[in-house]
Design a protein around this motif. Structure first.
Motif, short mmCIF file in Angstrom:
data_model
loop_
_atom_site.label_atom_id
_atom_site.label_comp_id
_atom_site.label_asym_id
_atom_site.label_seq_id
_atom_site.Cartn_x
_atom_site.Cartn_y
_atom_site.Cartn_z
N LEU A 45 5.86 12.56 0.11
CA LEU A 45 6.67 13.61 -0.50
C LEU A 45 7.73 13.06 -1.44
CD1 LEU A 45 7.18 15.94 2.59
CD2 LEU A 45 5.83 16.44 0.54
N SER A 46 7.81 11.75 -1.55
CA SER A 46 8.83 11.09 -2.38
C SER A 46 10.24 11.47 -1.95
CB SER A 46 8.62 11.40 -3.86
OG SER A 46 7.37 10.93 -4.29
N ILE A 47 10.46 11.47 -0.63
CA ILE A 47 11.78 11.74 -0.07
C ILE A 47 12.14 10.60 0.87
CG2 ILE A 47 11.56 14.25 -0.28
CD1 ILE A 47 10.97 14.36 2.73
N GLY A 48 13.39 10.57 1.28
CA GLY A 48 13.83 9.53 2.20
C GLY A 48 13.47 9.84 3.63
N ARG A 49 13.53 8.81 4.44
CA ARG A 49 13.22 8.94 5.86
C ARG A 49 14.16 9.91 6.57
NH1 ARG A 49 13.85 4.25 10.19
NH2 ARG A 49 15.96 4.67 9.55
N THR A 50 15.44 9.84 6.22
CA THR A 50 16.42 10.73 6.85
C THR A 50 16.13 12.19 6.53
OG1 THR A 50 18.09 8.99 6.71
CG2 THR A 50 18.89 11.24 7.05
N THR A 51 15.76 12.46 5.30
CA THR A 51 15.40 13.83 4.90
C THR A 51 14.17 14.29 5.66
OG1 THR A 51 16.35 13.50 2.72
CG2 THR A 51 14.80 15.32 2.95
N MET A 52 13.19 13.40 5.81
CA MET A 52 11.97 13.76 6.56
C MET A 52 12.31 14.09 8.00
SD MET A 52 8.79 14.38 6.85
CE MET A 52 8.05 13.83 5.34
N TYR A 53 13.17 13.28 8.63
CA TYR A 53 13.58 13.58 10.01
C TYR A 53 14.29 14.93 10.09
CZ TYR A 53 12.26 9.16 12.18
OH TYR A 53 11.55 8.10 12.69
N ALA A 54 15.10 15.27 9.10
CA ALA A 54 15.78 16.57 9.09
C ALA A 54 14.77 17.71 8.97
CB ALA A 54 16.79 16.62 7.93
N LEU A 55 13.74 17.54 8.15
CA LEU A 55 12.70 18.58 8.01
C LEU A 55 11.94 18.75 9.32
CD1 LEU A 55 11.32 17.68 4.46
CD2 LEU A 55 12.68 19.69 5.09
N PRO A 112 0.85 -1.20 0.00
CA PRO A 112 0.00 0.00 0.00
C PRO A 112 0.88 1.25 0.00
CG PRO A 112 -0.67 -1.53 1.73
CD PRO A 112 0.62 -2.04 1.15
N ASP A 113 0.60 2.18 -0.88
CA ASP A 113 1.43 3.36 -1.04
C ASP A 113 0.78 4.60 -0.46
OD1 ASP A 113 2.56 5.45 -3.65
OD2 ASP A 113 3.78 4.66 -2.04
N TYR A 114 -0.55 4.68 -0.48
CA TYR A 114 -1.20 5.90 -0.09
C TYR A 114 -2.61 5.60 0.38
CZ TYR A 114 -3.30 10.53 -0.59
OH TYR A 114 -3.97 11.71 -0.37
N ASP A 115 -2.94 6.04 1.56
CA ASP A 115 -4.29 5.90 2.08
C ASP A 115 -4.79 7.30 2.41
OD1 ASP A 115 -6.63 5.45 3.44
OD2 ASP A 115 -5.81 3.93 4.76
N PRO A 116 -5.64 7.88 1.56
CA PRO A 116 -6.10 9.25 1.77
C PRO A 116 -6.96 9.42 3.01
CG PRO A 116 -7.32 8.23 -0.01
CD PRO A 116 -6.24 7.26 0.39
N THR A 117 -7.37 8.34 3.66
CA THR A 117 -8.20 8.47 4.85
C THR A 117 -7.36 8.74 6.10
OG1 THR A 117 -8.21 6.09 5.30
CG2 THR A 117 -9.96 6.95 3.87
N LEU A 118 -6.07 8.51 6.03
CA LEU A 118 -5.21 8.75 7.20
C LEU A 118 -5.03 10.25 7.42
CD1 LEU A 118 -2.39 6.11 6.68
CD2 LEU A 118 -4.36 5.98 8.21
N ILE A 119 -5.18 10.68 8.67
CA ILE A 119 -4.94 12.09 8.98
C ILE A 119 -3.68 12.28 9.81
CG2 ILE A 119 -7.36 12.74 8.79
CD1 ILE A 119 -7.45 12.78 11.86
N ALA A 120 -3.15 11.20 10.36
CA ALA A 120 -1.89 11.23 11.11
C ALA A 120 -1.00 10.13 10.56
CB ALA A 120 -2.15 11.04 12.60
N LEU A 121 0.17 10.53 10.09
CA LEU A 121 1.06 9.61 9.39
C LEU A 121 2.31 9.31 10.20
CD1 LEU A 121 1.03 11.64 6.05
CD2 LEU A 121 -0.46 9.72 6.63
N THR A 122 2.88 8.13 9.97
CA THR A 122 4.20 7.86 10.51
C THR A 122 5.20 8.69 9.69
OG1 THR A 122 4.65 6.03 9.00
CG2 THR A 122 3.56 5.49 11.10
N VAL A 123 6.41 8.79 10.19
CA VAL A 123 7.44 9.52 9.45
C VAL A 123 7.66 8.87 8.08
CG1 VAL A 123 9.90 10.13 9.42
CG2 VAL A 123 8.56 10.41 11.51
N GLU A 124 7.65 7.56 8.04
CA GLU A 124 7.87 6.85 6.78
C GLU A 124 6.74 7.12 5.78
OE1 GLU A 124 8.18 5.52 9.82
OE2 GLU A 124 10.31 5.03 9.88
N GLU A 125 5.49 7.12 6.27
CA GLU A 125 4.35 7.41 5.39
C GLU A 125 4.41 8.84 4.86
OE1 GLU A 125 1.00 4.47 7.39
OE2 GLU A 125 1.35 6.46 8.25
#
Length: 77
Positions: free
Chosen positions: A28-38, A10-23
């Motif tokens: 955003l089509s970025i890596g987990r490390t980049t997301m943590y930096a943001l 599963p790639d995308y569930d539009p019903t989720l309103i709270a996402l994990t960092v990985e989701e």
């Protein structure tokens, strides 16, 4: 509705309103490390839910919108 990405995950569930960092990173089509930096830099908001931290789906959308506004420059004729 969940969209199934190539490979059957599963790639995308539009019903989720709270996402994990990985989701959130996947949206955003970025890596987990980049997301943590943001997140660490305060560019993307997180919220506590129990002992976990989640990224509001709207925070991901707002981040993308803010980047689009910053990168929009008039084209010279």
């Amino acid at each position: 509705m969940t969209v199934i990405a190539p490979g059957g995950h599963p790639d995308y569930d539009p019903t989720l309103i709270a996402l994990t960092v990985e989701e959130a990173a996947r949206r955003l089509s970025i890596g987990r490390t980049t997301m943590y930096a943001l997140i660490k830099g305060g560019e993307i908001e997180t919220i506590p839910i129990g002992r976990a931290r989640r990224v509001p789906a709207e925070a991901v959308v707002e981040f993308a919108r803010s980047r689009m506004r910053k990168n929009t420059t008039p084209i010279a004729a």
